[in-house]
Motif scaffolding. Structure first.
Motif, short mmCIF file in Angstrom:
data_model
loop_
_atom_site.label_atom_id
_atom_site.label_comp_id
_atom_site.label_asym_id
_atom_site.label_seq_id
_atom_site.Cartn_x
_atom_site.Cartn_y
_atom_site.Cartn_z
N TYR A 193 0.83 -1.21 0.00
CA TYR A 193 0.00 0.00 0.00
C TYR A 193 0.87 1.26 0.00
O TYR A 193 0.57 2.24 -0.69
CB TYR A 193 -0.91 0.01 1.24
CG TYR A 193 -2.21 -0.73 1.06
CD1 TYR A 193 -3.16 -0.30 0.15
CD2 TYR A 193 -2.50 -1.85 1.84
CE1 TYR A 193 -4.37 -0.96 0.00
CE2 TYR A 193 -3.70 -2.52 1.70
CZ TYR A 193 -4.63 -2.08 0.78
OH TYR A 193 -5.81 -2.74 0.62
N VAL A 236 2.34 2.06 -3.44
CA VAL A 236 1.36 2.70 -4.33
C VAL A 236 1.14 4.16 -3.91
O VAL A 236 1.07 5.07 -4.77
CB VAL A 236 0.03 1.92 -4.30
CG1 VAL A 236 -1.04 2.64 -5.14
CG2 VAL A 236 0.23 0.51 -4.82
N SER A 295 2.42 -0.05 -9.61
CA SER A 295 1.19 0.08 -8.82
C SER A 295 0.21 -1.05 -9.15
O SER A 295 -0.42 -1.61 -8.24
CB SER A 295 0.54 1.44 -9.07
OG SER A 295 1.40 2.49 -8.70
N SER A 296 0.09 -1.38 -10.43
CA SER A 296 -0.80 -2.48 -10.81
C SER A 296 -0.32 -3.80 -10.21
O SER A 296 -1.13 -4.61 -9.73
CB SER A 296 -0.86 -2.58 -12.34
OG SER A 296 -1.35 -1.38 -12.90
N ALA A 344 1.43 -4.18 -7.44
CA ALA A 344 1.21 -4.15 -5.99
C ALA A 344 -0.26 -4.40 -5.66
O ALA A 344 -0.58 -5.19 -4.75
CB ALA A 344 1.67 -2.80 -5.43
N VAL A 345 -1.17 -3.75 -6.39
CA VAL A 345 -2.60 -3.96 -6.15
C VAL A 345 -2.99 -5.40 -6.46
O VAL A 345 -3.79 -6.01 -5.74
CB VAL A 345 -3.42 -2.97 -6.99
CG1 VAL A 345 -4.90 -3.29 -6.89
CG2 VAL A 345 -3.15 -1.54 -6.54
N LYS A 346 -2.41 -5.97 -7.50
CA LYS A 346 -2.70 -7.36 -7.85
C LYS A 346 -2.27 -8.31 -6.74
O LYS A 346 -2.99 -9.27 -6.43
CB LYS A 346 -2.01 -7.72 -9.16
CG LYS A 346 -2.31 -9.12 -9.65
CD LYS A 346 -1.60 -9.40 -10.96
CE LYS A 346 -1.89 -10.83 -11.44
NZ LYS A 346 -1.18 -11.11 -12.72
N GLN A 347 -1.13 -8.05 -6.11
CA GLN A 347 -0.67 -8.90 -5.01
C GLN A 347 -1.58 -8.81 -3.80
O GLN A 347 -1.88 -9.81 -3.14
CB GLN A 347 0.76 -8.49 -4.61
CG GLN A 347 1.81 -8.70 -5.68
CD GLN A 347 1.89 -10.16 -6.13
OE1 GLN A 347 1.87 -11.08 -5.30
NE2 GLN A 347 1.96 -10.37 -7.43
N VAL A 348 -2.07 -7.61 -3.52
CA VAL A 348 -3.00 -7.44 -2.39
C VAL A 348 -4.30 -8.17 -2.65
O VAL A 348 -4.85 -8.85 -1.78
CB VAL A 348 -3.24 -5.94 -2.11
CG1 VAL A 348 -4.31 -5.76 -1.04
CG2 VAL A 348 -1.95 -5.25 -1.69
N VAL A 349 -4.83 -8.04 -3.88
CA VAL A 349 -6.07 -8.72 -4.25
C VAL A 349 -5.88 -10.24 -4.19
O VAL A 349 -6.75 -10.97 -3.70
CB VAL A 349 -6.53 -8.27 -5.65
CG1 VAL A 349 -7.71 -9.12 -6.12
CG2 VAL A 349 -6.90 -6.79 -5.63
N ASP A 384 -5.82 -11.34 -0.55
CA ASP A 384 -7.15 -11.29 0.03
C ASP A 384 -7.99 -12.48 -0.43
O ASP A 384 -8.72 -13.09 0.36
CB ASP A 384 -7.83 -9.97 -0.34
CG ASP A 384 -9.23 -9.86 0.26
OD1 ASP A 384 -9.33 -9.66 1.48
OD2 ASP A 384 -10.20 -9.99 -0.51
#
Length: 349
Positions: A287, A290, A321-322, A324-329, A332
């Protein structure tokens, strides 16, 4: 015959007097013994700073098992185990300090005969294993009151409830007052700072005050440095999105040991009911990456005049950023089983 009668009467008188002396000595033998035990406990207590007496198997046998009931005193026992101090969830060291506070408070608020009606004692597992067995203690923390009339040490009626340990010293004091009808009094906790420490701090403040006022007027303090506020904002943002408060409140470990392979460590726990510390820091780092890229693009990159450099940096920022967000998703979805799907407007279909 008269002489024989006189001798017989003298013998009977002698026997009766000896028997009365024996009965009187036996009747007073217990109080003397009890008095000696009480005085010995009081002597041991005076040698302790907090008034807590350290007992072992011999002490338990002497003051509780061998002493006849009813005893002139009660004993509040704290069961400890040094090898379990590393298990912070048991809070043995903290409870031992709170136990000492109750003992010192009891000594400060009582005098006279009431002072020797209750003694605070502790036993340690490595030195008193047989005593642990006699009391039937197989789990810690454990505090038990042995009253003056207690005969069986395995009697659990004097055991302090596990739920009462939450309020620490206050709960122990209430337990003692309810069971013994003695007054403990308000808990006397030591001050956070001693008088000498307070004096040193006050002296430093007095000496530093003119220099601090001078730097404030000139605007040369750390509070005037924008880099400090920038670092503090990033720090707060990272620890907030990492769930650090959740980990602190629930005392979550950084990692766990793999049950199937003790040589492996588990940093990510699959399941929505638990989050490890390392897992939270990993998500917080993603986070923060990003957020920092977004701040860099909107505040720094816009000032660059070269369009090619702007486009290249923008492309790199979007890709990172894409990712990083993909790893978080993905994390989850792996933990909870819930998926995230895009929904396009009907006019785009």
């Amino acid at each position: 015959m008269a002489i024989n009668k006189k001798l017989l009467s003298l013998l009977l008188l002698l026997v009766s007097s000896l028997s009365s002396i024996a009965l009187s000595s036996s009747s007073f033998s217990h109080p003397d013994s009890d008095s000696d035990l009480t005085n010995e406990l009081a002597s041991l207590r005076s040698n302790s700073e907090s008034g807590v007496i350290h007992l072992d198997d011999h002490g338990i046998s002497k003051f509780l098992i061998s002493s006849p009931t009813p005893r002139p005193y009660s004993i509040l026992l704290f069961f400890d185990a040094t090898q379990l101090h590393s298990k912070t969830e048991l809070r043995l060291q903290e409870l031992r300090r709170e136990f000492s506070l109750v003992s010192s408070t009891f000594l400060a608020n009582n005098n006279g005969s009431d002072l020797n009606k209750l003694f605070f004692c502790e036993i340690e597992f490595s030195q008193s294993q047989s005593s642990f067995k006699r009391f039937g203690v197989n789990a810690l923390p454990h505090i038990r009151l042995v009253t003056a009339s207690t005969v069986k040490l395995t009697d659990e009626s004097g055991q302090m409830d596990q739920s009462d340990f939450a309020r620490l010293a206050e709960s122990i004091a209430e337990f003692v007052e309810q069971r013994t009808k003695l007054t403990v009094g308000p808990i006397q906790r030591p001050p956070f700072l001693s008088k000498s420490q307070i004096s040193v701090i006050v002296a430093l403040i007095v000496v530093a005050t003119p220099f601090v006022i001078k730097r404030i007027l000139k605007g040369e303090t750390l509070l005037h440095d924008h880099r400090l506020w920038l670092s503090a904002a990033i720090f707060v943002y990272f620890f907030s999105v990492a769930g650090t408060m959740h980990n602190i409140i629930r005392k979550m470990p950084m990692f766990l040991q793999d049950r199937n392979d003790p040589n492996k460590l588990v940093f990510f726990y699959q399941g929505s009911g638990m989050q490890l510390g390392a897992e939270g820091f990993a998500v917080g780092f993603l986070y923060t990456v990003v957020g920092l890229l977004l701040a860099f693009v909107t505040n720094v990159l816009v000032r660059v005049r070269n369009l090619n450099v702007q486009r290249l940096v923008m492309l790199v920022a979007l890709v990172v950023s894409s990712w990083a967000v993909k790893q978080v998703v993905y994390l989850d979805n792996w933990k909870t089983g819930y998926g995230i799907h895009p929904y396009w407007p009907s006019s785009w279909r």
